[in-house]
Write a protein that holds these residues in place. Sequence first.
Motif, mmCIF file in Angstrom:
data_model
loop_
_atom_site.group_PDB
_atom_site.id
_atom_site.type_symbol
_atom_site.label_atom_id
_atom_site.label_comp_id
_atom_site.label_asym_id
_atom_site.label_seq_id
_atom_site.Cartn_x
_atom_site.Cartn_y
_atom_site.Cartn_z
ATOM 1 N N GLN A 74 67.685 49.507 48.280
ATOM 2 C CA GLN A 74 68.834 48.599 48.308
ATOM 3 C C GLN A 74 69.936 49.065 47.368
ATOM 4 O O GLN A 74 71.123 49.058 47.722
ATOM 5 C CB GLN A 74 68.386 47.189 47.922
ATOM 6 C CG GLN A 74 67.444 46.545 48.919
ATOM 7 C CD GLN A 74 66.803 45.285 48.368
ATOM 8 O OE1 GLN A 74 67.467 44.261 48.193
ATOM 9 N NE2 GLN A 74 65.504 45.349 48.090
ATOM 10 N N ALA A 112 73.701 50.532 48.508
ATOM 11 C CA ALA A 112 74.928 49.904 48.008
ATOM 12 C C ALA A 112 75.828 50.918 47.299
ATOM 13 O O ALA A 112 77.058 50.834 47.380
ATOM 14 C CB ALA A 112 74.574 48.765 47.057
ATOM 15 N N ALA A 157 64.986 41.392 47.190
ATOM 16 C CA ALA A 157 66.210 41.642 46.441
ATOM 17 C C ALA A 157 66.018 41.269 44.970
ATOM 18 O O ALA A 157 66.685 41.805 44.086
ATOM 19 C CB ALA A 157 67.365 40.839 47.042
ATOM 20 N N PHE A 213 69.375 41.798 43.283
ATOM 21 C CA PHE A 213 70.251 42.437 44.258
ATOM 22 C C PHE A 213 70.688 41.472 45.364
ATOM 23 O O PHE A 213 71.175 41.919 46.403
ATOM 24 C CB PHE A 213 69.529 43.629 44.905
ATOM 25 C CG PHE A 213 69.593 44.911 44.121
ATOM 26 C CD1 PHE A 213 70.669 45.205 43.300
ATOM 27 C CD2 PHE A 213 68.568 45.843 44.223
ATOM 28 C CE1 PHE A 213 70.732 46.395 42.592
ATOM 29 C CE2 PHE A 213 68.625 47.042 43.520
ATOM 30 C CZ PHE A 213 69.710 47.322 42.704
ATOM 31 N N THR A 236 74.331 41.859 46.082
ATOM 32 C CA THR A 236 74.562 43.246 46.483
ATOM 33 C C THR A 236 74.029 43.509 47.889
ATOM 34 O O THR A 236 74.725 44.062 48.751
ATOM 35 C CB THR A 236 73.868 44.205 45.493
ATOM 36 O OG1 THR A 236 74.368 43.956 44.183
ATOM 37 C CG2 THR A 236 74.114 45.646 45.862
ATOM 38 N N THR A 237 72.801 43.111 48.128
ATOM 39 C CA THR A 237 72.173 43.368 49.421
ATOM 40 C C THR A 237 72.844 42.567 50.531
ATOM 41 O O THR A 237 72.926 43.034 51.679
ATOM 42 C CB THR A 237 70.664 43.074 49.329
ATOM 43 O OG1 THR A 237 70.085 43.976 48.372
ATOM 44 C CG2 THR A 237 69.968 43.248 50.662
ATOM 45 N N LEU A 277 75.382 44.535 52.436
ATOM 46 C CA LEU A 277 75.003 45.752 53.161
ATOM 47 C C LEU A 277 75.108 45.547 54.669
ATOM 48 O O LEU A 277 74.809 44.473 55.192
ATOM 49 C CB LEU A 277 73.576 46.163 52.803
ATOM 50 C CG LEU A 277 73.342 46.642 51.368
ATOM 51 C CD1 LEU A 277 71.858 46.923 51.129
ATOM 52 C CD2 LEU A 277 74.169 47.891 51.072
ATOM 53 N N THR A 333 68.269 47.957 59.453
ATOM 54 C CA THR A 333 67.236 47.645 58.469
ATOM 55 C C THR A 333 66.014 47.058 59.150
ATOM 56 O O THR A 333 66.127 46.226 60.053
ATOM 57 C CB THR A 333 67.772 46.641 57.421
ATOM 58 O OG1 THR A 333 68.914 47.195 56.756
ATOM 59 C CG2 THR A 333 66.712 46.296 56.390
ATOM 60 N N THR A 383 64.890 38.379 52.110
ATOM 61 C CA THR A 383 65.717 39.532 51.771
ATOM 62 C C THR A 383 66.290 40.152 53.036
ATOM 63 O O THR A 383 67.487 40.496 53.089
ATOM 64 C CB THR A 383 64.893 40.569 50.988
ATOM 65 O OG1 THR A 383 64.422 39.972 49.772
ATOM 66 C CG2 THR A 383 65.718 41.805 50.657
ATOM 67 N N ILE A 402 70.834 40.718 55.445
ATOM 68 C CA ILE A 402 71.475 41.837 56.140
ATOM 69 C C ILE A 402 71.552 41.508 57.626
ATOM 70 O O ILE A 402 70.520 41.396 58.294
ATOM 71 C CB ILE A 402 70.667 43.133 55.931
ATOM 72 C CG1 ILE A 402 70.488 43.406 54.438
ATOM 73 C CG2 ILE A 402 71.354 44.314 56.612
ATOM 74 C CD1 ILE A 402 69.480 44.503 54.129
#
Length: 262
Positions: free
Chosen positions: A102, A106, A122, A191, A194-195, A198, A202, A221, A225
């Motif tokens: 991850q 990023a 995450a 994360f 952050t994730t 993305l 995935t 998690t 995405i």
Amino acid sequence: MHLAQFGDLRLHYSVTGPEDGMPVVFANSLGTDFRLWDAILPLLPAGLRILRFDKRGHGLSDVPDGPYSMGALVTDTEKLMEHTGFKDVVFVGLSIGGMIAQGLAAKRLDLVRAMVLSNTGAKIGTRDMWDDRIAAVNAGGLASVVDPTMDRWFSKPFHADPEFPAWRNMFLRTPAMGWTGCAAAISGTDFISTTSGLRLPTLAIAGSEDGSTPPDLVFETADLIPGAQKQLIRGAGHLPCVEKPEEYAAILSAFLKSQGAT
């Protein structure tokens, strides 16, 4: 046996497969080395170019003084991929390896075309939980946490498997500084935001008996995405590539083929 030198740090790695093969990078869990993937590799599509490595503090890589940061682990991986010429890869990360995936996606989306988030999150656990485990290892070594770890990692039937003692021994032979250093990196990582930014293909894989990263955590998690796929392997714990290698390899192979593997 290959070692890459980055300043004062040497990382142990293996590259297999044809130079023009589809590039795949594997990153393993806390307390294991890159042999984690041995059972599934012969079951994957032929012709892959595969990079496996021991992260800092593990296997045959160096053990710098800790604690480590997730940023350092991501940078180590980035440097190793550049050193070995791996780019535009499918990155397969399990547990802390999935956190590295991850963070790397990023930071360097040019290096990662797709990722597999296996038995990870995450954010994994709480800082207090990790502080307690680190304190236990500092006081009594990895022997002080091995039994509850094995209970979280493996389904009850696998404890009677002839292979089980080898995984217990691998954990125990991990350098304590390497384990606590990487545990600190997990502890300090969140994360989620952050994730959620993305956008890449995935696949999330969870084990129904995983006591370290339960399926709900893995799939929450994945839900960060858009379009992420989710697969549950029943009867397996935190290391389904060990307990159910055929099923794991079949799921991973289908995803690799969707990304261009033949």
